[in-house]
Design a protein around this motif. Sequence first.
Motif, PDB file in Angstrom:
ATOM      1  N   ALA A 135      91.328  91.345  35.927  1.00 40.68           N
ATOM      2  CA  ALA A 135      92.617  91.671  36.551  1.00 40.68           C
ATOM      3  C   ALA A 135      92.636  93.123  37.035  1.00 40.68           C
ATOM      4  O   ALA A 135      93.136  93.417  38.123  1.00 40.68           O
ATOM      5  N   GLN A 136      92.082  94.015  36.238  1.00 36.40           N
ATOM      6  CA  GLN A 136      92.027  95.420  36.644  1.00 36.40           C
ATOM      7  C   GLN A 136      91.141  95.612  37.866  1.00 36.40           C
ATOM      8  O   GLN A 136      91.439  96.438  38.744  1.00 36.40           O
ATOM      9  N   LYS A 137      90.057  94.843  37.948  1.00 38.54           N
ATOM     10  CA  LYS A 137      89.157  94.953  39.106  1.00 38.54           C
ATOM     11  C   LYS A 137      89.849  94.581  40.406  1.00 38.54           C
ATOM     12  O   LYS A 137      89.512  95.103  41.474  1.00 38.54           O
ATOM     13  N   ILE A 138      90.814  93.655  40.332  1.00 37.86           N
ATOM     14  CA  ILE A 138      91.513  93.244  41.558  1.00 37.86           C
ATOM     15  C   ILE A 138      92.862  93.954  41.705  1.00 37.86           C
ATOM     16  O   ILE A 138      93.709  93.536  42.489  1.00 37.86           O
ATOM     17  N   GLY A 139      93.044  95.033  40.926  1.00 37.10           N
ATOM     18  CA  GLY A 139      94.168  95.926  41.174  1.00 37.10           C
ATOM     19  C   GLY A 139      95.398  95.766  40.312  1.00 37.10           C
ATOM     20  O   GLY A 139      96.450  96.323  40.631  1.00 37.10           O
ATOM     21  N   PHE A 140      95.289  95.038  39.190  1.00 37.92           N
ATOM     22  CA  PHE A 140      96.460  94.801  38.350  1.00 37.92           C
ATOM     23  C   PHE A 140      96.398  95.604  37.055  1.00 37.92           C
ATOM     24  O   PHE A 140      95.331  95.746  36.454  1.00 37.92           O
ATOM     25  N   SER A 141      97.556  96.107  36.635  1.00 39.25           N
ATOM     26  CA  SER A 141      97.728  96.622  35.287  1.00 39.25           C
ATOM     27  C   SER A 141      98.248  95.483  34.414  1.00 39.25           C
ATOM     28  O   SER A 141      98.826  94.512  34.925  1.00 39.25           O
ATOM     29  N   ILE A 142      98.068  95.611  33.094  1.00 40.30           N
ATOM     30  CA  ILE A 142      98.340  94.484  32.192  1.00 40.30           C
ATOM     31  C   ILE A 142      99.243  94.899  31.036  1.00 40.30           C
ATOM     32  O   ILE A 142      99.086  95.981  30.461  1.00 40.30           O
ATOM     33  N   LYS A 143     100.202  94.042  30.725  1.00 40.04           N
ATOM     34  CA  LYS A 143     100.933  94.082  29.462  1.00 40.04           C
ATOM     35  C   LYS A 143     100.855  92.696  28.843  1.00 40.04           C
ATOM     36  O   LYS A 143     100.795  91.690  29.570  1.00 40.04           O
ATOM     37  N   GLY A 165     100.671  90.735  34.659  1.00 41.08           N
ATOM     38  CA  GLY A 165      99.902  91.643  35.503  1.00 41.08           C
ATOM     39  C   GLY A 165     100.744  92.099  36.686  1.00 41.08           C
ATOM     40  O   GLY A 165     101.494  91.301  37.250  1.00 41.08           O
ATOM     41  N   TRP A 166     100.649  93.347  37.053  1.00 34.13           N
ATOM     42  CA  TRP A 166     101.398  93.855  38.199  1.00 34.13           C
ATOM     43  C   TRP A 166     100.586  94.910  38.943  1.00 34.13           C
ATOM     44  O   TRP A 166      99.749  95.599  38.361  1.00 34.13           O
ATOM     45  N   LYS A 167     100.821  95.012  40.258  1.00 36.55           N
ATOM     46  CA  LYS A 167     100.143  95.989  41.093  1.00 36.55           C
ATOM     47  C   LYS A 167     100.803  97.352  40.857  1.00 36.55           C
ATOM     48  O   LYS A 167     101.896  97.634  41.359  1.00 36.55           O
ATOM     49  N   ALA A 168     100.136  98.177  40.065  1.00 34.67           N
ATOM     50  CA  ALA A 168     100.728  99.455  39.652  1.00 34.67           C
ATOM     51  C   ALA A 168     100.942 100.390  40.832  1.00 34.67           C
ATOM     52  O   ALA A 168     101.788 101.292  40.771  1.00 34.67           O
ATOM     53  N   ASN A 169     100.188 100.213  41.907  1.00 38.08           N
ATOM     54  CA  ASN A 169     100.364 101.079  43.080  1.00 38.08           C
ATOM     55  C   ASN A 169     101.538 100.653  43.949  1.00 38.08           C
ATOM     56  O   ASN A 169     101.898 101.351  44.906  1.00 38.08           O
ATOM     57  N   LYS A 170     102.162  99.509  43.597  1.00 38.88           N
ATOM     58  CA  LYS A 170     103.288  99.015  44.395  1.00 38.88           C
ATOM     59  C   LYS A 170     104.549  98.764  43.572  1.00 38.88           C
ATOM     60  O   LYS A 170     105.646  98.710  44.140  1.00 38.88           O
ATOM     61  N   LEU A 171     104.378  98.569  42.271  1.00 34.92           N
ATOM     62  CA  LEU A 171     105.504  98.194  41.420  1.00 34.92           C
ATOM     63  C   LEU A 171     105.626  99.129  40.223  1.00 34.92           C
ATOM     64  O   LEU A 171     104.626  99.664  39.736  1.00 34.92           O
ATOM     65  N   MET A 172     106.856  99.284  39.755  1.00 34.80           N
ATOM     66  CA  MET A 172     107.083  99.935  38.476  1.00 34.80           C
ATOM     67  C   MET A 172     106.666  98.978  37.362  1.00 34.80           C
ATOM     68  O   MET A 172     106.689  97.763  37.547  1.00 34.80           O
ATOM     69  N   PRO A 173     106.289  99.487  36.183  1.00 38.34           N
ATOM     70  CA  PRO A 173     105.924  98.577  35.084  1.00 38.34           C
ATOM     71  C   PRO A 173     107.115  97.714  34.670  1.00 38.34           C
ATOM     72  O   PRO A 173     108.260  98.161  34.700  1.00 38.34           O
ATOM     73  N   PRO A 174     106.858  96.475  34.289  1.00 31.96           N
ATOM     74  CA  PRO A 174     107.954  95.614  33.820  1.00 31.96           C
ATOM     75  C   PRO A 174     108.415  96.041  32.434  1.00 31.96           C
ATOM     76  O   PRO A 174     107.645  96.586  31.643  1.00 31.96           O
ATOM     77  N   LEU A 175     109.681  95.801  32.150  1.00 30.71           N
ATOM     78  CA  LEU A 175     110.208  96.048  30.803  1.00 30.71           C
ATOM     79  C   LEU A 175     109.889  94.822  29.956  1.00 30.71           C
ATOM     80  O   LEU A 175     110.717  93.932  29.762  1.00 30.71           O
TER      81      LEU A 175
END
Length: 355
Positions: A135-143, A165-175
């Motif tokens: 997931a990180q390789k394709i651009g996602f951060s993980i919770k 997983g969310w695109k950290a360069n486009k989105l704020m982290p989810p709560l």
Amino acid sequence: MEKIKIIDLFCGAGGKTLGFVDDRFCGNFESIFAVDSDKSAIETYNKNFKHKGILAEIEEILTSGVSIPQADVVIGGPPCQGFSLLNRNRKEDLRRALWQPYLEIVEASGALCFVMENVPALLKSIEFENITNQAQKIGFSIKSGVLTAADYGVPQLRKRAFVIGWKANKLMPPLFPPTPTHAAPEKNSTLPKWPTVKEAIGDLAPPVGTSIRDVPPPYDLQFGRNPTELSLKRYKAVPPGGNRFDLQRNAPEITPNCWLKKKSGGTDLFGRMWWDRPSPTIRTEFFKPEKGRYLHPAQDRPITHREGARLMGFPDDFVFEGSKIEIAKQIGNAVPPRLAGAVARCLFDMLKKSK
């Protein structure tokens, strides 16, 4: 804000989709693509949702030339048997690897975030490390975290792992995890208490037959087994909250020999539910009391399919297709819609703030 587009992989009967698209749970999303390899589950999905699901293996979607639509969110629960404690000896189970085509479709769809749901054991597996790395390789951060369904208004003590997983360069982290809406009775909390079995099924009349009947909900699924005289005696020997050990004590003469020889073990087997608690996890064979704590709290019988569906949190107007065994499998494999809705609201808040 227009509806957020979702893809549901391994959609099953549609518990996840319902939690995302139905106003009773979240309602800010619309399904544009859904896939499952179970024929009866897809028939159920297509009976309940405007957009129709596809009957296919997920790998076929990637190799058959089917166009993957662009979406905002991909949700899905790759089959969990490979991680299940009930399947601990099958280390090479191929179902463990289905997260790989799942992430390929996430990437192909251009999704901004994804939700992967599975059994809690996933988070302690080497596969979870591999999922995180890919997931990180394709651009996602993980919770990730384990959620208890009862904390979100489901009358069931089901625990499920969620990976966000969310695109950290486009989105704020989810709560994440979502804020619970309910609390255990013993907690000193201002939240409503966990919903109980009685609140979920206490209004239903006993089943009157053993087959699906052409009657309106909820009684279309209120059918039972046809127990033998011996089974009925065994049911009657189990007191409220009791289990197979009570059967051994109260009626050893009708207890199976294999249970008489086994003096220890889990306390849910052949157990009777409590009225004033949530149910245990509803699995695919909840209509068989020899598989778990599935005896009705007050009546000498296993719970019905309608009762199983209600304990999962499906509304009575949700239509199930298939045989009795197929419907039970759909119910037991589902994500409770209210739990899915809690995760959906978490993602909606993230997407709304980011936009």
